[in-house]
Design a protein around this motif. Structure first.
Motif, PDB file in Angstrom:
ATOM      1  N   ASP A  30      35.065  45.682  30.567  1.00 12.23           N
ATOM      2  CA  ASP A  30      34.238  45.847  29.366  1.00 12.23           C
ATOM      3  C   ASP A  30      35.138  45.807  28.131  1.00 12.23           C
ATOM      4  N   PRO A  35      28.221  53.317  31.755  1.00 11.69           N
ATOM      5  CA  PRO A  35      28.367  52.035  31.053  1.00 11.69           C
ATOM      6  C   PRO A  35      27.887  52.130  29.611  1.00 11.69           C
ATOM      7  N   GLU A  92      27.762  44.543  34.359  1.00 14.58           N
ATOM      8  CA  GLU A  92      27.052  45.378  35.333  1.00 14.58           C
ATOM      9  C   GLU A  92      27.995  45.984  36.361  1.00 14.58           C
ATOM     10  N   VAL A  93      28.969  45.201  36.748  1.00 11.10           N
ATOM     11  CA  VAL A  93      29.905  45.682  37.760  1.00 11.10           C
ATOM     12  C   VAL A  93      31.254  45.966  37.109  1.00 11.10           C
TER      13      VAL A  93
END
Ligand code: ZN
Ligand code: ZN
Length: 108
Positions: free
Chosen positions: A84, A57, A63-64
């Motif tokens: 993202d 990341p 987060e997921v």
């Protein structure tokens, strides 16, 4: 076996779990989200990997990991947009097939 690049007969995108591809030579491949994201074939991610910088990341990333959209690109691959906001990677059939880790392609 011919050297022709196999083509998918069926593609299933599960935004939260990954990509399942059935190929016209009978193979079936499954790719997890992280695997796809970490190996994103775009120039930017290739550059990061070459410098040993994590592709995922990134700072501020959700987060997921999730796929937002996945679209066929020019009949030769799949363009994936991630949650993202990264979306420059085009996963060609050739690339995906080379990653296949079914029991035939990757015994053991
Ligand atoms: Zn990328
Ligand atoms: Zn395989």
């Amino acid at each position: 076996m011919s050297r022709r690049v196999p083509e998918p007969t069926n593609i299933e995108v599960d935004r939260e779990h990954g990509l399942t591809v059935e190929w016209d030579d009978g193979h079936g491949s499954h790719f997890g989200l992280e695997e796809l994201r970490l190996n994103c074939p775009c120039a930017e991610c290739r550059g990061l990997r070459q410098r040993d910088v994590a592709v995922w990341p990134r700072a501020g990333a959700p987060e997921v990991l999730r796929i937002e959209t996945a679209e066929l690109v020019g009949g030769y691959g799949l363009g994936i947009v991630w949650n993202d906001t990264h979306g420059t990677g085009i996963y060609s059939w050739e690339t995906l097939r080379a990653w296949c880790h079914c029991p035939v392609c990757a015994p053991e």
